[in-house]
Design a protein around this motif. Structure first.
Motif, PDB file in Angstrom:
ATOM      1  N   VAL A 117       2.845   8.423  -8.572  1.00 56.92           N
ATOM      2  CA  VAL A 117       3.310   7.101  -9.397  1.00 56.92           C
ATOM      3  C   VAL A 117       2.423   6.202 -10.441  1.00 56.92           C
ATOM      4  O   VAL A 117       3.526   5.750 -11.667  1.00 56.92           O
ATOM      5  CB  VAL A 117       4.584   6.882  -8.232  1.00 56.92           C
ATOM      6  N   PHE A 118       2.418   5.270 -10.122  1.00 55.53           N
ATOM      7  CA  PHE A 118       1.481   3.977 -10.381  1.00 55.53           C
ATOM      8  C   PHE A 118       0.444   4.049  -9.858  1.00 55.53           C
ATOM      9  O   PHE A 118      -0.029   3.328  -9.293  1.00 55.53           O
ATOM     10  CB  PHE A 118       2.126   2.144  -9.474  1.00 55.53           C
TER      11      PHE A 118
ATOM     12  N   ARG B 202       0.614  -1.598   0.218  1.00 60.63           N
ATOM     13  CA  ARG B 202      -0.152  -0.082  -0.010  1.00 60.63           C
ATOM     14  C   ARG B 202       0.862   0.712  -0.158  1.00 60.63           C
ATOM     15  O   ARG B 202       0.879   2.370  -0.180  1.00 60.63           O
ATOM     16  CB  ARG B 202      -0.944  -0.333   0.953  1.00 60.63           C
ATOM     17  N   GLU B 203       2.246   1.257   0.553  1.00 53.30           N
ATOM     18  CA  GLU B 203       2.925   1.906   0.288  1.00 53.30           C
ATOM     19  C   GLU B 203       3.427   2.569  -0.969  1.00 53.30           C
ATOM     20  O   GLU B 203       3.430   3.555  -1.337  1.00 53.30           O
ATOM     21  CB  GLU B 203       4.199   1.762   1.738  1.00 53.30           C
TER      22      GLU B 203
ATOM     23  N   ARG C  13       3.451   9.193  -4.424  1.00 49.90           N
ATOM     24  CA  ARG C  13       2.909  10.178  -5.030  1.00 49.90           C
ATOM     25  C   ARG C  13       4.750  10.573  -5.787  1.00 49.90           C
ATOM     26  O   ARG C  13       5.641  10.736  -4.618  1.00 49.90           O
ATOM     27  CB  ARG C  13       1.830  11.612  -4.533  1.00 49.90           C
ATOM     28  N   TRP C  14       4.371  11.922  -6.581  1.00 51.15           N
ATOM     29  CA  TRP C  14       5.670  12.626  -7.169  1.00 51.15           C
ATOM     30  C   TRP C  14       5.979  13.412  -5.918  1.00 51.15           C
ATOM     31  O   TRP C  14       7.113  14.150  -6.188  1.00 51.15           O
ATOM     32  CB  TRP C  14       5.819  12.977  -8.517  1.00 51.15           C
ATOM     33  N   SER C  15       5.227  14.160  -5.332  1.00 49.55           N
ATOM     34  CA  SER C  15       5.722  14.851  -4.597  1.00 49.55           C
ATOM     35  C   SER C  15       6.774  14.403  -3.130  1.00 49.55           C
ATOM     36  O   SER C  15       7.181  15.316  -2.619  1.00 49.55           O
ATOM     37  CB  SER C  15       4.233  16.079  -4.258  1.00 49.55           C
ATOM     38  N   GLU C  16       6.371  13.187  -3.236  1.00 53.01           N
ATOM     39  CA  GLU C  16       6.837  13.067  -2.138  1.00 53.01           C
ATOM     40  C   GLU C  16       8.241  12.081  -2.249  1.00 53.01           C
ATOM     41  O   GLU C  16       9.141  11.762  -1.600  1.00 53.01           O
ATOM     42  CB  GLU C  16       5.434  11.352  -1.557  1.00 53.01           C
ATOM     43  N   ILE C  17       8.253  12.340  -3.343  1.00 51.72           N
ATOM     44  CA  ILE C  17       9.435  11.929  -4.201  1.00 51.72           C
ATOM     45  C   ILE C  17      10.930  13.173  -4.285  1.00 51.72           C
ATOM     46  O   ILE C  17      10.865  14.552  -5.314  1.00 51.72           O
ATOM     47  CB  ILE C  17       9.773  11.304  -5.571  1.00 51.72           C
TER      48      ILE C  17
END
Length: 411
Positions: free
Chosen positions: A317-318, A264-265, A270-274
């Motif tokens: 992201v996915f 689930r993680e 999300r791209w904002s987390e990268i």
């Protein structure tokens, strides 16, 4: 799948030679806009009430806006669930007692079935506005609870842990995620039964049931079935080679393996987390409810690059290829079957990583545990040791990535 109505879409509709109808999509509570040849537009709602279909008029458009019509649709659905005719018609006195009345009578008499408690819980959720999409959530509840339909017909006062385990055992072995959802929903029904003094305890939340079903889900040893780490690289290549599966799902699987994160993680990433070569997962999506930083190896960064190329405009992201929302829980089962990963579980790849790290590296115990987002040491020890050891964890994750792709040239 029918799209939800929007003001822009409604205004673009033009009348033609016959009356046309436009539904509010899945989860729209049966709300429909009718457009007559003369241009008159009006709302009505199609509902199931006491075993028959009824149409409830909601007024003309634009006098009744889309938002107002939706609110009325939710209220009407709640009435129908409560046994109240949304059309406002008086029932003939000679008609049989309504289902809701019969349910309330059984509850008052102490003879309520599990199904009665489930209906009451669903009604409370709808009336209290707990569910953002009430119709869809109710449908999910009822569909999942069909797996235990024989049990729901039993008087709730007489159900015990042995019966519950027997009903859910097969489901837990084949579809553990569904079984967990069913048990959680039955737990709410059990809470209702306790609150209404139908029984003194809630068997659906008992440790005995959870322990027995956990053993079924994870196998005799009580642990997630884990693939030997020497076979993981081949599993990645099999997932890449699957023809009838969206590429984004294979990429999500690769990141699960490369980062040793929970499914689930990864599905919710999300791209904002990268940020560069660090992925920061917010506390709200972590099992331990604490922010977790994940060092991204070159192999993991390559997965992210390919994911960005697939869906450059997505916040996720996915994203699901069909709905553009998060990948569903069933994705894990799909990958496991199509990539010939069964009987090993997706969660078991965390164990594969942990075993590899223990047997093939000199990494400290704390580094291995922190890489899995596990708490290390007691509360006092953690108060003084607040570093997440990112640099040392990076070395370990880069070694893991290099090991998995040691004999394979990246695409």
């Amino acid at each position: 799948m029918a799209k939800r109505l929007t003001p822009k879409r409604i205004n673009a509709i033009r009348p033609d030679d016959r009356t046309r109808t436009y539904g509010d999509g899945r989860g729209g509570n049966g709300l429909t806009l009718a457009v007559q040849p003369n241009g008159v537009r009006y709302w009505y709602q199609r509902l199931r009430f006491e075993g028959r279909d009824i149409n409830v008029g909601l007024g003309g458009f634009p006098a009744v806006s889309l938002a107002a019509a939706r609110r009325a649709a939710v209220e009407n659905r709640a009435k129908a669930l409560a046994g109240i005719n949304p059309q406002g018609q008086q029932r003939p006195k000679q008609r049989p007692i309504r289902r809701a009345d019969a349910r309330r009578q059984r509850i008052a008499d102490g003879t309520a079935t599990l199904a009665d408690c489930i209906d009451a819980v669903i009604l409370e959720h709808v009336e209290d506005g707990d569910w953002k999409n009430a119709a869809k959530t109710e449908q999910q509840w009822r569909a999942s609870l069909r797996h235990v339909e024989p049990l729901t017909r039993r008087e709730v006062a007489g159900i015990d842990a042995t019966e519950i385990t027997a009903e859910l055992r097969a489901l837990a072995a084949k579809h553990p995620t569904t079984a967990a959802a069913v048990l959680s929903r039955l737990g709410e029904a059990g809470d209702y039964a306790v609150d209404e003094s139908l029984r003194p305890d809630n068997p659906f939340r008992s440790r005995a049931v959870r322990r027995r079903l956990k053993a079924v889900r994870r196998g005799k040893g009580g642990h997630h079935a884990a693939m030997p780490y020497a076979e993981v690289a081949d599993a990645i290549q099999r997932a890449r080679a699957v023809e009838h599966m969206a590429p984004v799902k294979a990429l999500a699987f690769e990141l699960i393996v490369l980062t040793a994160c929970r499914t689930r993680e990864v599905y919710g990433a999300r791209w904002s987390e990268i940020g560069g070569d660090v992925w920061t997962i917010p506390a709200s999506r972590m099992k331990a409810k604490a922010e977790h930083r994940v060092p991204l190896s070159p192999q993991a960064l390559d997965v992210l690059r390919r994911a960005r190329e697939l869906h450059p405009d997505s916040e996720l992201v996915f994203p699901s290829p069909r709905t553009r929302t998060e990948l569903a829980n069933g994705t894990s089962d799909e990958i496991a079957v199509k990539a010939a990963i069964k009987p090993y579980t997706m969660h078991g790849f965390r164990t594969s990583f942990r075993t590899w790290a223990m047997e093939r590296t000199d990494a400290d115990h704390a580094i291995m545990e922190l890489s899995l987002a596990h708490k290390v040491g007691g509360s006092v020890e953690r108060a003084y040791a607040r570093s997440d050891m990112l640099a040392k964890r990076r070395e370990l994750m880069e070694s893991w990535g290099a090991y998995l792709f040691r004999d394979v040239a990246r695409r």
